[in-house]
Design a protein around this motif. Sequence first.
Motif, short mmCIF file in Angstrom:
data_model
loop_
_atom_site.label_atom_id
_atom_site.label_comp_id
_atom_site.label_asym_id
_atom_site.label_seq_id
_atom_site.Cartn_x
_atom_site.Cartn_y
_atom_site.Cartn_z
N PRO A 211 3.35 26.89 -38.32
CA PRO A 211 3.07 27.73 -37.34
C PRO A 211 4.18 27.26 -36.21
N LEU A 212 4.02 27.89 -34.91
CA LEU A 212 4.81 27.48 -33.54
C LEU A 212 3.97 26.71 -32.80
N VAL A 213 4.39 25.45 -32.42
CA VAL A 213 3.76 24.73 -31.19
C VAL A 213 4.78 24.46 -30.31
N LEU A 214 4.13 24.10 -28.99
CA LEU A 214 5.04 23.53 -27.86
C LEU A 214 5.06 22.08 -27.87
N TYR A 215 6.51 21.70 -28.05
CA TYR A 215 6.89 20.30 -28.02
C TYR A 215 7.10 20.05 -26.54
N TYR A 216 6.75 18.91 -26.07
CA TYR A 216 7.08 18.67 -24.63
C TYR A 216 7.54 17.06 -24.57
N LYS B 196 6.49 12.12 -15.12
CA LYS B 196 7.46 12.14 -13.86
C LYS B 196 6.87 13.22 -12.84
N ALA B 197 6.89 14.31 -13.53
CA ALA B 197 6.59 15.62 -12.70
C ALA B 197 5.08 15.52 -12.54
N GLY B 198 4.10 14.69 -12.94
CA GLY B 198 2.79 14.62 -12.53
C GLY B 198 1.84 15.79 -13.24
N ILE B 199 2.22 16.23 -14.14
CA ILE B 199 1.86 17.50 -14.72
C ILE B 199 1.18 17.15 -16.42
N ASN B 200 0.14 17.86 -16.77
CA ASN B 200 -0.17 18.01 -18.09
C ASN B 200 0.15 18.99 -19.03
N PRO B 201 0.14 18.98 -20.41
CA PRO B 201 0.65 20.04 -21.35
C PRO B 201 0.36 21.16 -20.69
N PRO B 202 0.91 22.34 -20.66
CA PRO B 202 0.63 23.62 -20.24
C PRO B 202 -0.57 24.33 -21.34
N THR B 203 -1.61 25.22 -20.87
CA THR B 203 -2.41 25.75 -21.89
C THR B 203 -2.64 27.17 -21.54
N MET C 292 10.97 21.40 -22.94
CA MET C 292 9.89 21.82 -23.75
C MET C 292 10.68 22.72 -24.71
N ILE C 293 10.17 22.95 -25.86
CA ILE C 293 10.82 23.82 -26.98
C ILE C 293 9.72 24.38 -27.59
N MET C 294 9.71 25.60 -28.17
CA MET C 294 8.69 26.21 -29.09
C MET C 294 9.44 26.20 -30.66
N ALA C 295 8.64 25.55 -31.37
CA ALA C 295 9.20 25.23 -32.57
C ALA C 295 8.11 25.00 -34.02
N GLY C 296 8.39 24.66 -34.96
CA GLY C 296 7.49 24.35 -36.23
C GLY C 296 7.60 22.78 -36.23
N GLY C 297 6.98 22.38 -37.62
CA GLY C 297 6.95 20.94 -37.66
C GLY C 297 8.41 20.52 -38.33
N TRP C 298 9.41 21.34 -38.24
CA TRP C 298 10.65 20.90 -38.90
C TRP C 298 11.55 20.02 -37.83
N VAL C 299 10.89 20.10 -36.50
CA VAL C 299 11.53 19.29 -35.66
C VAL C 299 11.07 17.71 -35.68
N ILE C 300 10.18 17.62 -36.33
CA ILE C 300 9.59 16.08 -36.48
C ILE C 300 10.55 15.31 -37.15
N PRO C 301 10.93 15.56 -38.36
CA PRO C 301 12.23 14.70 -39.17
C PRO C 301 13.25 14.57 -38.38
N MET D 161 2.91 17.34 -28.82
CA MET D 161 2.66 18.77 -29.53
C MET D 161 1.54 19.23 -29.12
N VAL D 162 1.52 20.48 -28.52
CA VAL D 162 0.26 21.31 -28.15
C VAL D 162 0.48 22.57 -28.76
#
Length: 408
Positions: A154-159, A166-173, A264-273, A286-287
């Motif tokens: 599936p697609l997830v949001l990588y951050y 540094k920006a003082g924010i949490n991952p967006p929902t 941030m990018i939107m991608a699948g698990g292929w980013v991990i390796p 990832m969220v």
Amino acid sequence: MKRKKLSALLLSALISTSIFAGCTKNNTNSTNQNSDDKDVKIVRLGCWGSNDAETKMLDDQIQAFQNKYPNIVIKKEVITGDYLQAIQSKIASKTAPDIYYLDVSLASKFMKEGIIDPIDEYLDKEDMKDFFPNLLEGYQMNGKTYGIPKDYNPLVLYYNKDMFEKAGINPPTTWEELKIAAEKTTKDGVYGLCIENDPQRFGAFILQNGGKINDGDKPAFNSKEAVEALDFYYSFIKNKTGATFKDMGTDWAGAAFAQKKTAMIMAGGWVIPYMAQNAPDVKYGMVTLPKGKQNGNLMFTVAYVLNKDSKVKKEAMEAAKFLTGKEGLKIVAESGLAIPSRKSMADVYISKFPERKALIDATEGATVANYGLNGSKILDALSKAGEKIQFGKADAATALKEAEEAVK
């Protein structure tokens, strides 16, 4: 690795897609069986090439099968180059493997044209309930099942964790939080969000806004919901809080993320390796994708399908069922190289890789990336519509209307 586009966007970035399980670089696999033995059945398995780790994973699966079924020998056949063109040539010449990989984006064509056989007679109905139902739906037509999904993405949001801290924010929902996160992380030459002019990315936003991409074989994206979704998606470029990976000087989103050119990018698990190999120093999380009016996502998968001309259908299906069975997919889950298609293997995967839980969570309610018989036309038209919006050549309403007309 990146999903590669095949036949007008039908097999997209790293299909699976991807960290889909690969196959050996040799055309046969060694076993202890004598293929001349009249009691031994040879099952030819067609697949595309992959890296060494994924090759070993499939080798391990096949060896486990050979230990259990000594009278069935799996012969792997690597199909290189344009997979769709090659497999179609083999089908036409009646030399196609007995079972082979089929991306879900091609499933409608193969099912409709009778290129592959329905396989329900070989399946245990209770056992099939263990598969994520939205994966199976991509290989079902007129009440029949034509493939067993082996893995998916599936697609997830990588951050980038450091940038967010540094920006003082949490991952967006939510969409609003995504907008704010992009604004706060755009600084010092870094863009908040990587925008890909790809319907298999912005299509998720259409779904999140209550719209559709297709309705069976027909386009369904010319709607108010889709217009609003694309207006929001491309607003990041308009507001300069997002940019394409090309504008960031890279050849894909993963590279932009690895080089810290985007938060941030939107991608699948292929980013991990890819990140492990190219950017081991980058701390990321990832969220699930931020929610619009509702949750929505796209899911990419590959299945084993049965050649209608196979002479060893029973044995071929024994192989396919094992490779997608609990024993076979446990090997996949523990390897971390792919996300297993069975619900029962999700806990195995998460227990070993808890930081990847978002990939499992993103599965529920996701729409499998099967766009019907006109899938290539739909994706191509949407891609061109995205370009028009991106470069200010048309507003979203006009671009989608023209895209619909191009498909009809």
